[in-house]
Design a protein around this motif. Structure first.
Motif, PDB file in Angstrom:
ATOM      1  N   LEU A  12       0.797  -1.230   0.000  1.00 43.94           N
ATOM      2  CA  LEU A  12       0.000   0.000   0.000  1.00 43.94           C
ATOM      3  C   LEU A  12       0.836   1.289   0.000  1.00 43.94           C
ATOM      4  N   PRO A  13       1.878   1.395   0.856  1.00 42.65           N
ATOM      5  CA  PRO A  13       2.623   2.663   0.868  1.00 42.65           C
ATOM      6  C   PRO A  13       3.194   3.033  -0.493  1.00 42.65           C
ATOM      7  N   TYR A  14       3.638   2.038  -1.265  1.00 39.62           N
ATOM      8  CA  TYR A  14       4.173   2.361  -2.590  1.00 39.62           C
ATOM      9  C   TYR A  14       3.076   2.912  -3.492  1.00 39.62           C
ATOM     10  N   LEU A  15       1.887   2.328  -3.364  1.00 33.87           N
ATOM     11  CA  LEU A  15       0.776   2.821  -4.189  1.00 33.87           C
ATOM     12  C   LEU A  15       0.431   4.263  -3.802  1.00 33.87           C
ATOM     13  N   LEU A  16       0.502   4.540  -2.491  1.00 33.02           N
ATOM     14  CA  LEU A  16       0.169   5.897  -2.047  1.00 33.02           C
ATOM     15  C   LEU A  16       1.186   6.915  -2.560  1.00 33.02           C
ATOM     16  N   LEU A  17       2.436   6.484  -2.614  1.00 32.00           N
ATOM     17  CA  LEU A  17       3.487   7.393  -3.063  1.00 32.00           C
ATOM     18  C   LEU A  17       3.552   7.531  -4.584  1.00 32.00           C
ATOM     19  N   ALA A  18       2.998   6.536  -5.274  1.00 32.52           N
ATOM     20  CA  ALA A  18       3.190   6.461  -6.720  1.00 32.52           C
ATOM     21  C   ALA A  18       2.840   7.744  -7.485  1.00 32.52           C
ATOM     22  N   PRO A  19       1.650   8.358  -7.235  1.00 31.57           N
ATOM     23  CA  PRO A  19       1.321   9.530  -8.059  1.00 31.57           C
ATOM     24  C   PRO A  19       2.357  10.644  -7.926  1.00 31.57           C
ATOM     25  N   GLN A  20       2.724  10.951  -6.684  1.00 36.24           N
ATOM     26  CA  GLN A  20       3.679  12.029  -6.472  1.00 36.24           C
ATOM     27  C   GLN A  20       5.031  11.707  -7.109  1.00 36.24           C
ATOM     28  N   LEU A  21       5.472  10.446  -6.917  1.00 39.07           N
ATOM     29  CA  LEU A  21       6.780  10.087  -7.462  1.00 39.07           C
ATOM     30  C   LEU A  21       6.776  10.130  -8.979  1.00 39.07           C
ATOM     31  N   ALA A  22       5.688   9.655  -9.591  1.00 46.58           N
ATOM     32  CA  ALA A  22       5.625   9.651 -11.046  1.00 46.58           C
ATOM     33  C   ALA A  22       5.764  11.072 -11.575  1.00 46.58           C
ATOM     34  N   ILE A  23       4.996  12.005 -11.010  1.00 42.04           N
ATOM     35  CA  ILE A  23       5.054  13.388 -11.481  1.00 42.04           C
ATOM     36  C   ILE A  23       6.437  13.968 -11.237  1.00 42.04           C
ATOM     37  N   THR A  24       6.980  13.661 -10.053  1.00 39.15           N
ATOM     38  CA  THR A  24       8.299  14.186  -9.715  1.00 39.15           C
ATOM     39  C   THR A  24       9.360  13.713 -10.701  1.00 39.15           C
ATOM     40  N   LEU A  25       9.319  12.422 -11.034  1.00 40.51           N
ATOM     41  CA  LEU A  25      10.350  11.889 -11.928  1.00 40.51           C
ATOM     42  C   LEU A  25      10.196  12.451 -13.338  1.00 40.51           C
ATOM     43  N   VAL A  26       8.960  12.470 -13.836  1.00 45.65           N
ATOM     44  CA  VAL A  26       8.764  12.888 -15.222  1.00 45.65           C
ATOM     45  C   VAL A  26       8.990  14.387 -15.408  1.00 45.65           C
ATOM     46  N   PHE A  27       8.473  15.197 -14.469  1.00 49.21           N
ATOM     47  CA  PHE A  27       8.496  16.641 -14.692  1.00 49.21           C
ATOM     48  C   PHE A  27       9.558  17.381 -13.896  1.00 49.21           C
ATOM     49  N   PHE A  28      10.231  16.699 -12.962  1.00 46.57           N
ATOM     50  CA  PHE A  28      11.286  17.382 -12.203  1.00 46.57           C
ATOM     51  C   PHE A  28      12.655  16.779 -12.474  1.00 46.57           C
ATOM     52  N   TYR A  29      12.816  15.487 -12.160  1.00 42.27           N
ATOM     53  CA  TYR A  29      14.162  14.916 -12.219  1.00 42.27           C
ATOM     54  C   TYR A  29      14.655  14.731 -13.638  1.00 42.27           C
ATOM     55  N   TRP A  30      13.784  14.224 -14.504  1.00 46.69           N
ATOM     56  CA  TRP A  30      14.212  14.014 -15.880  1.00 46.69           C
ATOM     57  C   TRP A  30      14.627  15.342 -16.534  1.00 46.69           C
ATOM     58  N   PRO A  31      13.763  16.395 -16.501  1.00 51.65           N
ATOM     59  CA  PRO A  31      14.190  17.660 -17.109  1.00 51.65           C
ATOM     60  C   PRO A  31      15.436  18.246 -16.444  1.00 51.65           C
ATOM     61  N   ALA A  32      15.527  18.118 -15.119  1.00 51.16           N
ATOM     62  CA  ALA A  32      16.688  18.695 -14.443  1.00 51.16           C
ATOM     63  C   ALA A  32      17.961  17.983 -14.896  1.00 51.16           C
ATOM     64  N   SER A  33      17.869  16.651 -15.063  1.00 50.60           N
ATOM     65  CA  SER A  33      19.062  15.935 -15.505  1.00 50.60           C
ATOM     66  C   SER A  33      19.393  16.303 -16.947  1.00 50.60           C
ATOM     67  N   GLN A  34      18.354  16.522 -17.749  1.00 52.03           N
ATOM     68  CA  GLN A  34      18.579  16.975 -19.124  1.00 52.03           C
ATOM     69  C   GLN A  34      19.289  18.328 -19.152  1.00 52.03           C
ATOM     70  N   ALA A  35      18.857  19.216 -18.247  1.00 51.87           N
ATOM     71  CA  ALA A  35      19.487  20.534 -18.186  1.00 51.87           C
ATOM     72  C   ALA A  35      20.966  20.379 -17.850  1.00 51.87           C
ATOM     73  N   LEU A  36      21.254  19.485 -16.892  1.00 49.83           N
ATOM     74  CA  LEU A  36      22.653  19.237 -16.524  1.00 49.83           C
ATOM     75  C   LEU A  36      23.447  18.732 -17.727  1.00 49.83           C
ATOM     76  N   TYR A  37      22.863  17.760 -18.425  1.00 46.89           N
ATOM     77  CA  TYR A  37      23.540  17.150 -19.568  1.00 46.89           C
ATOM     78  C   TYR A  37      23.772  18.192 -20.673  1.00 46.89           C
ATOM     79  N   GLN A  38      22.690  18.918 -21.014  1.00 46.43           N
ATOM     80  CA  GLN A  38      22.796  19.889 -22.101  1.00 46.43           C
ATOM     81  C   GLN A  38      23.759  21.025 -21.781  1.00 46.43           C
ATOM     82  N   SER A  39      23.918  21.291 -20.476  1.00 45.77           N
ATOM     83  CA  SER A  39      24.803  22.386 -20.124  1.00 45.77           C
ATOM     84  C   SER A  39      26.241  22.054 -20.501  1.00 45.77           C
ATOM     85  N   MET A  40      26.506  20.790 -20.802  1.00 45.15           N
ATOM     86  CA  MET A  40      27.859  20.416 -21.197  1.00 45.15           C
ATOM     87  C   MET A  40      27.939  20.044 -22.678  1.00 45.15           C
ATOM     88  N   LEU A  41      26.875  20.337 -23.420  1.00 48.57           N
ATOM     89  CA  LEU A  41      26.873  20.064 -24.855  1.00 48.57           C
ATOM     90  C   LEU A  41      26.942  21.373 -25.627  1.00 48.57           C
TER      91      LEU A  41
END
Lengths: 294, 298
Positions: A12-41
């Motif tokens: 159950l706890p994973y299910l409760l966390l899932a919505p927040q984590l999904a949004i966080t990964l897709v819209f926060f961590y992925w773009p932030a890592s892209q910004a880091l990567y692109q900053s060196m390209l």
């Protein structure tokens, strides 16, 4: 932390966390890592190929006079906005702390601007002060001041600072009022009996005891001036005239979105990220601790 | 000092503390009134402008009292459509903004309360890791990752959709932290009692936790509604179509100082309509709002 009573569920706890984590990964961590990567390209002008250049983009950005100008603009803008918004709010809060009659009414009338979007706050001030239709601009010209914030950089800065601080006054006011209420009145009365005048009482007792609130607001106002005022700049001056009001956030937007210089924009994003991390760290390390002291 | 009186001091009147003078109190009132005049003036001025005709606005200075075009101007803006933003009526913009603000406020509250519930009331592998993962998003505001986030939106086909306007903004470390802090103050005996009585996690959440969180939710709702209503950068990025704009963005598009054909009377009306709903929410829910603001942010 004491061992809490908890539910034994395993999935159950994973299910409760899932919505927040999904949004966080897709819209926060992925773009932030892209910004880091692109900053060196670095991409060629046609966007066909890109190559890894390590910190070359950072070196380029940090030695770019336009970027340094925008650092300067941001500092002037933030310091001025925080100073105006905080000192006006403090003055009003001290006054509101003295009166009992219609205190609630004052508060109600004071919190309006909190609900106004920064961009709209900017436009309201522009309506008053723009050279063609603004009544107050008309007044200034009548006084013999040649007022044109659309052409004069310093005047544009004054206008955006006024709008940005105007919006922030209500927020600071509420916090200063809360801070003042927490100061024991007996302390102040004791000083009064000992013959300390109003002025002295404020600077030797009230102001030092307000320090935690003031420090907290300083951090919050800095963050506000850095990041939340994009709307004001974009709607009122567009960074101009020239680059007189081009703040760091506005420049990231402009370079990346309008001028499409991806590497530079990404490097600037990463620098901003470092600034946010520093500010957040300061807020949590020092503010939390000092609040208890107050 | 006030004279000794047999009646208890009536509340709501200024009582002098030691060291205070009546003149000082009057000065305080004067400064406050001046402050409020400055704070309210830009809004009042815009309201006055919104009730005058375009011709009157174009010839400053503007009269200090409202004009007679209130009904015509508001009617025209709300239902008639504004030329510069592709003939979209302001009513549509208001609807969009309301959907976005409500979506963000409700969405944020739901996902934060769920994750805080998981973190406080369960023990599972990776609990602290997930907590930090959420906490760190505090340091990644949209402003620092503009382009890559935009690219994600394009790839997912979320440009010009309500989902695109709402979902990326509903992950919130602040709200999760707030609920976590509040949940930690709930005594373990309560959980134990609930479990002894045979209540599962869902029963406990619904019948005990939610009712206890009511004031927190109300306070947070006001703050988040304002947050959603006043968004600027995000709607600017993810909307292209005029009829998907929020009112703040549309307002920016309506204004041009270079062109003589800016419909200033409609601009003023739109500004008022963009300001009034969030102000009403703040003023009417003032009690929760002030408590929530001052308590949550510290």
């Amino acid at each position: 932390m004491s061992p809490r009573v908890v539910f034994p569920n395993k999935i159950l706890p994973y299910l409760l966390l899932a919505p927040q984590l999904a949004i966080t990964l897709v819209f926060f961590y992925w773009p932030a890592s892209q910004a880091l990567y692109q900053s060196m390209l670095r991409e060629d002008p046609f966007g066909l190929s890109s190559k890894f250049v390590w910190f070359a983009n950072f070196r380029k950005v940090l030695s770019d006079p336009n970027y340094l100008n925008s650092v300067h603009v941001t500092i002037v803008f933030s310091v001025a906005t925080a100073a105006v918004a905080m000192s006006v709010a403090l003055l009003l809060a001290v006054m509101a702390d003295k009166v009992v009659r219609s205190r609630g009414l004052y508060r109600t009338l004071m919190i309006w601007p909190y609900a106004v979007a920064p961009a709209i706050a900017g436009m309201l001030w522009l309506f008053l002060f723009n050279p063609s239709i603004g009544s107050l601009a008309y007044g200034l010209r009548w006084l013999g001041i040649s007022w044109d914030p659309l052409l004069n950089g310093s005047q544009a800065m004054v206008l955006v600072v006024a709008a940005a601080s105007w919006k922030q006054i209500s927020y600071n006011f509420l916090f200063f009022v809360a801070g003042l209420q927490a100061i024991p009145k007996t302390l102040i009365e004791a000083a009064a009996i000992d013959g300390a005048g109003e002025h002295k009482r404020f600077w030797t007792i009230v102001f030092p005891l307000l320090a935690p609130t003031t420090f907290f607001l300083l951090v919050v106002n800095t963050v506000y001036a850095f990041f939340d005022t994009f709307g004001i700049i974009h709607a009122v001056t567009g960074g101009g005239p020239g680059k007189a009001t081009e703040t760091l956030v506005y420049k990231v937007y402009n370079d990346g979105f309008v001028n499409l210089i991806l590497g530079d924009s990404a490097a600037q994003s990463v620098i901003l990220m470092a600034i946010v991390i520093a500010l957040t760290a300061i807020q949590f390390r020092y503010v939390e601790r000092k609040v208890h002291y107050g | 000092m006030a004279e000794p009186s047999t009646r208890p001091p009536a509340s709501g009147h200024d009582k002098l503390m030691i060291g205070q003078s009546a003149a000082g109190i009057w000065l305080a009132h004067a400064v406050l009134i001046l402050g409020i005049l400055i704070v309210a003036f830009p809004i009042y001025y815009t309201f006055v402008a919104s009730t005058h005709s375009l011709q009157t606005i174009l010839r400053p200075p503007l009269p200090l009292l409202p004009g007679d075009r209130f009904v015509e101007n508001y009617w025209e803006a709300l239902f008639g459509g504004v030329g510069r933003i592709g003939g979209v009526p302001v009513g549509t913009l208001l609807l969009n903004t309301t959907i976005v603000a409500l979506g963000i406020a409700v969405g944020k509250i739901i996902i934060s309360i769920l994750s805080a519930y998981a973190i406080v009331f369960f023990r599972f592998r990776g609990r602290m890791f997930f907590f930090w993962l959420i906490f760190i998003t505090l340091m990644l505001p949209v402003e620092v990752r503009i382009l890559p986030t935009y690219k994600v939106m394009v790839d997912l086909g979320l440009i010009d959709t309500y989902t695109g306007l709402i979902v990326p903004l509903i992950a919130s470390a602040t709200a999760t932290l707030l609920f976590r802090q509040f949940f930690l103050t709930i005594p373990g005996e309560l959980v134990e009692a609930a479990r002894v009585d045979g209540a599962g996690p869902w029963r406990f959440f619904k019948d005990i936790l939610l009712p206890l969180s009511r004031t927190n939710i109300a306070a947070l709702f006001v703050i988040l509604f304002i947050y959603g209503w006043t968004q600027y950068l995000w709607p600017l990025l993810v909307t292209n179509r005029n009829d998907m704009n929020t009112i703040v963005i549309a307002l920016k598009k309506m204004i041009s100082f270079a062109d003589a054909d800016t419909e200033w009377h409609l601009v003023m009306v739109t500004s008022m309509l963009a300001i009034v709903p969030p102000i009403l929410v703040v003023v009417l829910m003032q009690r929760w709002f002030v408590r929530g603001l001052v308590e949550t942010e510290k």
